[in-house]
Design an enzyme around this catalytic site. Structure first.
Site, PDB file in Angstrom:
ATOM      1  N   ARG A  52       0.816  -1.229   0.000  1.00  8.68           N
ATOM      2  CA  ARG A  52       0.000   0.000   0.000  1.00  8.68           C
ATOM      3  C   ARG A  52       0.852   1.283   0.000  1.00  8.68           C
ATOM      4  NH1 ARG A  52      -3.623  -3.150  -0.927  1.00  8.68           N
ATOM      5  NH2 ARG A  52      -5.753  -3.075  -0.116  1.00  8.68           N
ATOM      6  N   SER A 110     -10.971  -0.203   2.291  1.00  7.42           N
ATOM      7  CA  SER A 110     -10.251  -0.382   3.561  1.00  7.42           C
ATOM      8  C   SER A 110      -9.816   0.980   4.079  1.00  7.42           C
ATOM      9  CB  SER A 110      -8.986  -1.224   3.363  1.00  7.42           C
ATOM     10  OG  SER A 110      -9.321  -2.486   2.870  1.00  7.42           O
ATOM     11  N   GLU A 125      -5.453   4.608   5.573  1.00  7.54           N
ATOM     12  CA  GLU A 125      -5.022   4.261   4.225  1.00  7.54           C
ATOM     13  C   GLU A 125      -5.412   5.314   3.180  1.00  7.54           C
ATOM     14  OE1 GLU A 125      -4.545   2.692   0.470  1.00  7.54           O
ATOM     15  OE2 GLU A 125      -6.544   2.777   1.310  1.00  7.54           O
TER      16      GLU A 125
END
Ligand code: EPU
Length: 327
Positions: free
Chosen positions: A150, A224, A322
């Site tokens: 990520r 997410s 995130e």
């Protein structure tokens, strides 16, 4: 998330030349510039943005055979799932497990989009981008993108520096091969698909995502909301002593990755709606924060804090957001 203030200016760019023009227009007026794709992984601050937002709509989809492999060049403004659909239809493998991820192609390297055991970094050859520092277009090979889980240089050290205009991917003409990510493997096995086609893998991923994740067109969410945390071996061992069933994956090179969704779920936040902030989490996946009735990004950030505080208190793990908070 359908939150946050307005932008002063917004323009759609359809070519690299439009990008240059947009940047020049803003610089002449001393305004900051941001580029976005679909906006699905962005949380906008309530203050809004006193500058120019460039919405990337640069098209392009070119498949070329290259010694048994397939070289795919796509415009950054293409819808990502339509790129996956066309690759699968052409029999080219490498991104089929990244089906149904919202947003544009050009956004995928920024957070190194990943799902069901594939990451865009695995297939990426290079990105083309306008380098705001050097004031010219550059081609950046995948090895220089700083990819991690990520992460990339585009959301870390060089955040905001590059406006991505195109991607080149290397795909292969092969049938999908396992091992598959647990939920995907289970779905395929339940249907007797021991040697699934590319299309069957795509269909399976779409079905799993539809069952577990809210459609952002219907329920405001950013997928997410936290990265899966990586803790020390010692910390993981201590937690496993208390929670033997805790999902965990040893990371090559040290540390153990935990499931943020599981931690949030255990902390009592799965499927809740918080009366104070109007924010909540998705019943089938606690890692997805949803905006049920929040009025501002401040509400969202307050709810984020509640989740982080409780997970920290119970597990000693600080969850890291995130989606990008802009500007
Ligand atoms: N779990 C729970 N309760 C929950 C959620 C999860 O117990 O409420 C458990 C699951 O049972 C499983 C584990 O936690 O044992 C992991 O859950 P899951 O397989 O759903 O995957 P994830 O780690 O939560 C990641 C990605 C997703 C991606 C899936 C599938 C991150 C931050 N998220 O989720 O990406 O689709 O794996 O590969 O890495 C996204 O980034 O927006 C996204 C959806």
């Amino acid at each position: 998330m359908r939150l946050g203030g307005p932008a002063a200016y917004l323009a759609h760019v359809h070519s690299p030349a439009d990008v240059v023009e947009g940047v020049a227009w803003a610089e002449a007026r001393n305004l900051p510039v941001i580029m976005v794709g679909g906006g699905s992984n962005i949380i906008w601050r309530d203050e809004g943005f006193a500058g120019l937002v460039l919405v990337n709509r640069i098209p392009g989809f070119e498949l070329a055979e290259e010694g048994g492999q397939v070289r795919l060049t796509v415009g950054a403004g293409e819808n990502w799932d339509s790129v996956v659909a066309r690759s699968v239809a052409a029999g080219a493998a490498g991104i089929e497990r990244l089906s149904l991820i919202p947003g544009t192609a050009g956004a995928t390297p920024v957070q190194n989009v990943g799902a069901y055991g594939q990451e865009v970094a695995d297939a990426l050859v290079s990105v083309e981008a306008y380098d705001r520092k050097a004031r010219r277009f550059v081609r950046i090979p995948a090895a220089e993108c700083g990819f991690g889980y990520r992460r990339s240089r585009f959301n870390q050290a060089d955040r905001g520096r590059f406006f991505i205009t195109a991607l080149t991917l290397r795909l292969v003409r092969e049938q999908p091969r396992g091992p598959f990510y647990p939920s995907l493997a289970r779905y395929l096995a339940e249907r007797g698909l021991s040697r699934p086609t590319l299309q069957q893998v795509r269909d399976a991923v779409i079905a799993i995502r539809r069952a577990r994740l809210p459609d952002p067109a219907q329920v405001a969410n950013s997928g997410s909301f936290f990265r899966n945390p990586i803790v020390s071996d010692r910390h993981a061992a201590e937690l496993l002593g208390r929670y033997p069933d805790m999902p965990h994956w040893p990371v090559p090179g040290g540390g153990v990755k935990l499931a943020a969704g599981w931690l949030i779920d255990q902390a009592g936040f799965r499927g809740v709606t918080d009366a104070e902030t109007g924010m909540g989490t998705w019943p089938a996946q606690a890692l997805v924060l949803v905006n049920r009735a929040a009025g501002s990004t401040a509400d969202l950030l307050r709810f984020r804090q509640k989740v982080q505080d409780e997970v920290l208190r119970r597990f000693g793990v600080l969850l890291e957001q995130e989606p990008e908070l802009l500007p």
